[in-house]
Design a protein around this motif. Sequence first.
Motif, mmCIF file in Angstrom:
data_model
loop_
_atom_site.group_PDB
_atom_site.id
_atom_site.type_symbol
_atom_site.label_atom_id
_atom_site.label_comp_id
_atom_site.label_asym_id
_atom_site.label_seq_id
_atom_site.Cartn_x
_atom_site.Cartn_y
_atom_site.Cartn_z
ATOM 1 N N LEU A 1 0.822 -1.209 0.000
ATOM 2 C CA LEU A 1 0.000 0.000 0.000
ATOM 3 C C LEU A 1 0.859 1.265 0.000
ATOM 4 O O LEU A 1 0.563 2.218 -0.719
ATOM 5 N N LEU A 2 1.924 1.262 0.782
ATOM 6 C CA LEU A 2 2.817 2.425 0.812
ATOM 7 C C LEU A 2 3.529 2.623 -0.532
ATOM 8 O O LEU A 2 3.592 3.736 -1.056
ATOM 9 N N ILE A 3 4.053 1.549 -1.086
ATOM 10 C CA ILE A 3 4.764 1.646 -2.363
ATOM 11 C C ILE A 3 3.816 2.085 -3.466
ATOM 12 O O ILE A 3 4.141 2.967 -4.268
ATOM 13 N N SER A 4 2.634 1.507 -3.498
ATOM 14 C CA SER A 4 1.654 1.883 -4.516
ATOM 15 C C SER A 4 1.275 3.355 -4.396
ATOM 16 O O SER A 4 1.217 4.080 -5.393
ATOM 17 N N ALA A 5 1.048 3.812 -3.170
ATOM 18 C CA ALA A 5 0.686 5.225 -2.962
ATOM 19 C C ALA A 5 1.830 6.152 -3.380
ATOM 20 O O ALA A 5 1.615 7.152 -4.060
ATOM 21 N N GLY A 6 3.043 5.812 -2.987
ATOM 22 C CA GLY A 6 4.184 6.632 -3.360
ATOM 23 C C GLY A 6 4.426 6.646 -4.852
ATOM 24 O O GLY A 6 4.686 7.693 -5.444
ATOM 25 N N LEU A 7 4.299 5.491 -5.465
ATOM 26 C CA LEU A 7 4.499 5.382 -6.912
ATOM 27 C C LEU A 7 3.435 6.171 -7.664
ATOM 28 O O LEU A 7 3.727 6.876 -8.630
ATOM 29 N N TRP A 8 2.197 6.066 -7.187
ATOM 30 C CA TRP A 8 1.112 6.795 -7.842
ATOM 31 C C TRP A 8 1.329 8.305 -7.767
ATOM 32 O O TRP A 8 1.089 9.028 -8.722
ATOM 33 N N ARG A 9 1.802 8.762 -6.620
ATOM 34 C CA ARG A 9 2.042 10.203 -6.460
ATOM 35 C C ARG A 9 3.194 10.686 -7.346
ATOM 36 O O ARG A 9 3.285 11.861 -7.640
ATOM 37 N N LEU A 10 4.069 9.774 -7.769
ATOM 38 C CA LEU A 10 5.180 10.133 -8.651
ATOM 39 C C LEU A 10 4.833 9.941 -10.130
ATOM 40 O O LEU A 10 5.705 10.044 -10.982
ATOM 41 N N ARG A 11 3.567 9.688 -10.427
ATOM 42 C CA ARG A 11 3.191 9.378 -11.811
ATOM 43 C C ARG A 11 3.536 10.493 -12.778
ATOM 44 O O ARG A 11 3.824 10.234 -13.935
ATOM 45 N N GLY B 1 5.976 8.986 -18.932
ATOM 46 C CA GLY B 1 6.046 8.157 -20.131
ATOM 47 C C GLY B 1 5.726 6.703 -19.883
ATOM 48 O O GLY B 1 5.425 5.957 -20.804
ATOM 49 N N ALA B 2 5.788 6.288 -18.635
ATOM 50 C CA ALA B 2 5.576 4.890 -18.278
ATOM 51 C C ALA B 2 4.204 4.647 -17.659
ATOM 52 O O ALA B 2 3.997 3.683 -16.943
ATOM 53 N N ARG B 3 3.244 5.531 -17.932
ATOM 54 C CA ARG B 3 1.962 5.489 -17.242
ATOM 55 C C ARG B 3 1.205 4.156 -17.354
ATOM 56 O O ARG B 3 0.695 3.684 -16.342
ATOM 57 N N PRO B 4 1.089 3.494 -18.517
ATOM 58 C CA PRO B 4 0.327 2.229 -18.549
ATOM 59 C C PRO B 4 0.890 1.170 -17.596
ATOM 60 O O PRO B 4 0.148 0.543 -16.844
ATOM 61 N N GLY B 5 2.201 0.991 -17.609
ATOM 62 C CA GLY B 5 2.813 0.033 -16.690
ATOM 63 C C GLY B 5 2.676 0.459 -15.254
ATOM 64 O O GLY B 5 2.452 -0.360 -14.360
ATOM 65 N N LEU B 6 2.777 1.748 -15.019
ATOM 66 C CA LEU B 6 2.648 2.297 -13.675
ATOM 67 C C LEU B 6 1.246 2.053 -13.110
ATOM 68 O O LEU B 6 1.092 1.655 -11.951
ATOM 69 N N VAL B 7 0.234 2.261 -13.914
ATOM 70 C CA VAL B 7 -1.149 2.027 -13.483
ATOM 71 C C VAL B 7 -1.335 0.557 -13.115
ATOM 72 O O VAL B 7 -1.902 0.231 -12.066
ATOM 73 N N VAL B 8 -0.842 -0.338 -13.969
ATOM 74 C CA VAL B 8 -0.965 -1.776 -13.684
ATOM 75 C C VAL B 8 -0.264 -2.110 -12.373
ATOM 76 O O VAL B 8 -0.821 -2.816 -11.526
ATOM 77 N N MET B 9 0.946 -1.596 -12.178
ATOM 78 C CA MET B 9 1.687 -1.897 -10.953
ATOM 79 C C MET B 9 0.931 -1.431 -9.711
ATOM 80 O O MET B 9 0.807 -2.178 -8.739
ATOM 81 N N PHE C 1 0.672 -14.315 -6.845
ATOM 82 C CA PHE C 1 0.059 -14.136 -8.161
ATOM 83 C C PHE C 1 0.360 -12.752 -8.729
ATOM 84 O O PHE C 1 0.357 -12.557 -9.938
ATOM 85 N N ASP C 2 0.615 -11.800 -7.840
ATOM 86 C CA ASP C 2 0.899 -10.432 -8.275
ATOM 87 C C ASP C 2 2.116 -10.354 -9.201
ATOM 88 O O ASP C 2 2.177 -9.516 -10.089
ATOM 89 N N LEU C 3 3.058 -11.252 -9.007
ATOM 90 C CA LEU C 3 4.287 -11.197 -9.799
ATOM 91 C C LEU C 3 4.041 -11.394 -11.288
ATOM 92 O O LEU C 3 4.780 -10.861 -12.113
ATOM 93 N N PHE C 4 3.002 -12.134 -11.632
ATOM 94 C CA PHE C 4 2.729 -12.399 -13.038
ATOM 95 C C PHE C 4 2.254 -11.152 -13.780
ATOM 96 O O PHE C 4 2.256 -11.116 -15.009
ATOM 97 N N LEU C 5 1.853 -10.124 -13.046
ATOM 98 C CA LEU C 5 1.527 -8.836 -13.647
ATOM 99 C C LEU C 5 2.584 -7.777 -13.328
ATOM 100 O O LEU C 5 2.865 -6.907 -14.147
ATOM 101 N N LEU C 6 3.169 -7.863 -12.137
ATOM 102 C CA LEU C 6 4.193 -6.879 -11.768
ATOM 103 C C LEU C 6 5.449 -7.016 -12.635
ATOM 104 O O LEU C 6 6.061 -6.001 -12.991
#
Length: 179
Positions: A55-65, A70-78, A99-104
């Motif tokens: 949750l922390l990594i996702s929130a931080g990553l989203w705020r850095l979008r 340029g990497a937005r599609p992959g970033l959204v999936v992550m 299972f998350d690894l198969f998309l991450l």
Amino acid sequence: MELSRAALIVGGVVMAGTYVPFTLTHGPTSINIEHEILGWDMHDWGFLMGTVPYLLISAGLWRLRGLIAGARPGLVVMCVVMVLFAAMNVPFRAIGPPFDLFLLAPASVIVAATTPLRGAARTVLIALAAAYCCATALTLIPLETSDGFGGYRIFGLIAYAGVGVLWALFGAVSGERDR
């Protein structure tokens, strides 16, 4: 330090740090030996490792979008996968199958390949993609085979300790100077 970078650093440190008590309580193979550390068993440590950091990594990553535009599609999936993985772990009160690894893994490759970032930040994103891909490959090895060569711990070292350190490092180097 801005909140997004702090979330990445704390999330990465918690992920890497909780791998140690998780694996000590679980044991060296895929068979749980049911030990406890500080009154917590592998389910408690796994729950912590599989929710808070994601949750922390996702929130931080989203705020850095904007920085990683340029990497937005992959970033959204992550980000979506990390939130869903954390949510999946809540009903079990433990860390579930990876299972998350198969998309991450593929999403991180897309992010690393398309990010406008340069320097250390880009290097860390490439290392994250490599770590996610290696961890995904290790999940495909049957547990009976994997247990024979310490694969359970190798997987955890890459998927949780290594990835956690890399996320914390990305938070530390992802400032404006790396654009």
